[in-house]
Structure formats: C-alpha cells, structure tokens
Write a protein that holds these residues in place. Sequence first.
Motif, PDB file in Angstrom:
ATOM      1  N   PHE A   1       4.544   2.483 -11.005  1.00 41.52           N
ATOM      2  CA  PHE A   1       3.347   2.558 -10.151  1.00 41.52           C
ATOM      3  C   PHE A   1       3.383   1.522  -9.025  1.00 41.52           C
ATOM      4  O   PHE A   1       2.349   1.185  -8.460  1.00 41.52           O
ATOM      5  N   THR A   2       4.582   1.043  -8.680  1.00 40.05           N
ATOM      6  CA  THR A   2       4.720   0.085  -7.589  1.00 40.05           C
ATOM      7  C   THR A   2       4.300   0.710  -6.261  1.00 40.05           C
ATOM      8  O   THR A   2       3.617   0.096  -5.460  1.00 40.05           O
ATOM      9  N   LEU A   3       4.717   1.945  -6.031  1.00 36.53           N
ATOM     10  CA  LEU A   3       4.343   2.651  -4.811  1.00 36.53           C
ATOM     11  C   LEU A   3       2.981   3.309  -4.980  1.00 36.53           C
ATOM     12  O   LEU A   3       2.678   3.844  -6.052  1.00 36.53           O
ATOM     13  N   PRO A   4       2.155   3.301  -3.940  1.00 38.15           N
ATOM     14  CA  PRO A   4       0.849   3.967  -4.025  1.00 38.15           C
ATOM     15  C   PRO A   4       1.010   5.464  -4.300  1.00 38.15           C
ATOM     16  O   PRO A   4       1.982   6.086  -3.862  1.00 38.15           O
ATOM     17  N   ALA A   5       0.062   6.023  -5.018  1.00 38.86           N
ATOM     18  CA  ALA A   5      -0.003   7.458  -5.314  1.00 38.86           C
ATOM     19  C   ALA A   5       1.167   7.967  -6.157  1.00 38.86           C
ATOM     20  O   ALA A   5       1.528   9.135  -6.100  1.00 38.86           O
ATOM     21  N   SER A   6       1.767   7.094  -6.954  1.00 39.53           N
ATOM     22  CA  SER A   6       2.846   7.520  -7.847  1.00 39.53           C
ATOM     23  C   SER A   6       2.283   8.430  -8.933  1.00 39.53           C
ATOM     24  O   SER A   6       1.180   8.227  -9.425  1.00 39.53           O
ATOM     25  N   ARG A   7       3.057   9.425  -9.297  1.00 35.29           N
ATOM     26  CA  ARG A   7       2.651  10.361 -10.342  1.00 35.29           C
ATOM     27  C   ARG A   7       3.658  10.271 -11.480  1.00 35.29           C
ATOM     28  O   ARG A   7       4.858  10.371 -11.259  1.00 35.29           O
TER      29      ARG A   7
END
Length: 116
Positions: free
Chosen positions: A38-44
């Motif tokens: 979840f380091t990057l925004p909007a990770s799924r």
Amino acid sequence: MSFQYELSQLEGAAAVRLSGRLDSATASGFEKPLQDLFTLPASRVLLDFSALDYISSAGLRVVLMAAKRAKQSQGALVLCSLQQQVRDVFEISGFLRILDVADDAAGALQQLRVSA
C-alpha cells in the motif's frame, strides 16, 4: 506446517496467496511485505486464503493493520476463499463486519474493480 505467501499480479491488483499457519511465530515476518503493498496511493490487494489452514490473533492483527493502511492510502483490500476454520476466527472476532470478503478470487476482483 509453516507459513508462506506468494505474490502475483491479477487484473491490475496485487494478489497474495497465503498458505500454512499465520500465527505469532509467522505474522511479524509478513506484516511489512503486506504493508508495503500500500505504498502507492489507490493500491488494490487481494488476499487469497484458500490454502491458509490457521490464523491466530497475531495474524488477524496483521490483516487489520493492512486494511487500515489500505484505507489511509485510498486503496482497497479484499479477502477471499476463506476456509471454514479461518472464516470462523474472522466471524468470532467480528472482522467479517469490517473487512471486505468475497467467496472466491473472481468475486474479490469484482469488488476491487468497483472500489477503483
């Protein structure tokens, strides 16, 4: 049996297949790699529990912390394919009311598409 996880990409989502036992002996080693998704925004992220035989309160904590991290980063976390004994632990803890859970990977991917 020990704990293992396998990471792959599935329709734009990180798919993590868990196997073995997620307990106090193994949870700490899984927490950081899961949080890092979840380091990057909007990770799924899809967590596939089909091969996980056991989860303890320490394992539940790791999953809950990942769900909080997903929310903070405007991402999404969906659990799927919980074996009955694992589902029972999530039910008793009340986590099924606060986490997104699907019956299978296809259902989880559908939920992740909707949340995107």
